[in-house]
Scaffold this motif. Structure first.
Motif, PDB file in Angstrom:
ATOM      1  N   GLN A 196       7.175  13.609   3.548  1.00 11.07           N
ATOM      2  CA  GLN A 196       6.643  13.846   4.886  1.00 11.07           C
ATOM      3  C   GLN A 196       5.139  13.613   4.920  1.00 11.07           C
ATOM      4  N   GLU A 197       4.445  13.997   3.858  1.00  9.46           N
ATOM      5  CA  GLU A 197       3.009  13.732   3.777  1.00  9.46           C
ATOM      6  C   GLU A 197       2.735  12.230   3.786  1.00  9.46           C
ATOM      7  N   LEU A 198       3.563  11.472   3.089  1.00  5.72           N
ATOM      8  CA  LEU A 198       3.378  10.019   3.032  1.00  5.72           C
ATOM      9  C   LEU A 198       3.707   9.341   4.348  1.00  5.72           C
ATOM     10  N   ASN A 249       4.405   5.640  -5.371  1.00  5.35           N
ATOM     11  CA  ASN A 249       4.408   5.742  -6.832  1.00  5.35           C
ATOM     12  C   ASN A 249       3.432   6.803  -7.308  1.00  5.35           C
ATOM     13  N   GLY A 250       2.240   6.844  -6.726  1.00  6.37           N
ATOM     14  CA  GLY A 250       1.262   7.854  -7.097  1.00  6.37           C
ATOM     15  C   GLY A 250       1.757   9.260  -6.795  1.00  6.37           C
ATOM     16  N   ASP A 310       0.835  -1.208   0.000  1.00  2.71           N
ATOM     17  CA  ASP A 310       0.000   0.000   0.000  1.00  2.71           C
ATOM     18  C   ASP A 310       0.869   1.257   0.000  1.00  2.71           C
ATOM     19  N   TRP A 311       1.908   1.243   0.812  1.00  2.82           N
ATOM     20  CA  TRP A 311       2.798   2.402   0.885  1.00  2.82           C
ATOM     21  C   TRP A 311       3.531   2.598  -0.440  1.00  2.82           C
ATOM     22  N   THR A 312       3.942   1.501  -1.067  1.00  6.13           N
ATOM     23  CA  THR A 312       4.627   1.586  -2.359  1.00  6.13           C
ATOM     24  C   THR A 312       3.706   2.184  -3.413  1.00  6.13           C
ATOM     25  N   ARG A 313       2.445   1.752  -3.419  1.00  5.07           N
ATOM     26  CA  ARG A 313       1.478   2.322  -4.362  1.00  5.07           C
ATOM     27  C   ARG A 313       1.286   3.820  -4.105  1.00  5.07           C
ATOM     28  N   GLY A 342       2.592  12.222  -9.534  1.00  5.33           N
ATOM     29  CA  GLY A 342       2.032  13.567  -9.425  1.00  5.33           C
ATOM     30  C   GLY A 342       3.113  14.627  -9.360  1.00  5.33           C
ATOM     31  N   LEU A 343       4.174  14.342  -8.635  1.00  3.83           N
ATOM     32  CA  LEU A 343       5.278  15.285  -8.514  1.00  3.83           C
ATOM     33  C   LEU A 343       5.956  15.503  -9.865  1.00  3.83           C
TER      34      LEU A 343
END
Length: 131
Positions: free
Chosen positions: A102-104, A30-31, A24-27, A35-36
């Motif tokens: 940091q958001e992630l 990647n998202g 889940d964290w990897t997805r 976006g970045l």
């Protein structure tokens, strides 16, 4: 991977849950990076004559030069101003990448410096101890 600490307490039988969280964290990562990569981030040289834009992946997307500022610059100074503007845009990109990370990682968790703890540390210690 917010529940990694809880998984560390449950021992090796919770590996499936840990792997699901990592997936889940990897997805999410990647998202966020996709976006970045679509963002445009800018930087200027100290004199403000040259402005550079880069994508979130660091690719140069635009370069503009204020013609009024060219009067006081020779070709060497202009080249230096271009380099400084591109470097400033890359620093802006790095700052934005830090914000995304940091958001992630969630509120109150740092991704840099001494506060950046390995989220898997507790789990790995328990596995190595056999707990």
């Amino acid at each position: 991977m917010r529940d990694v600490e809880a998984s560390a307490l449950n021992g090796p039988e919770d590996v499936v849950n840990l792997l699901r969280q990592a997936d889940d964290w990897t997805r999410a990562l990647n998202g966020a990076l996709t976006g970045l990569a679509e963002e445009r981030l800018a930087g200027t040289d100290p004199s403000g004559v040259v402005r550079a834009e880069v994508s979130g992946s660091g690719r140069l997307r635009g370069l503009s030069i204020d013609p009024r500022g060219l009067r006081g610059l020779d070709h060497v100074q202009l080249a230096h101003a271009v380099q400084e503007a591109i470097a400033a845009a890359h620093r802006t990109m790095g700052d934005r990448l830090t914000e995304v990370m940091q958001e992630l990682s969630g509120p109150g968790r740092s991704t840099t410096g001494a506060d950046a703890a390995d989220p898997l540390d507790g789990y790995i210690r328990n596995v190595l101890r056999g707990d």
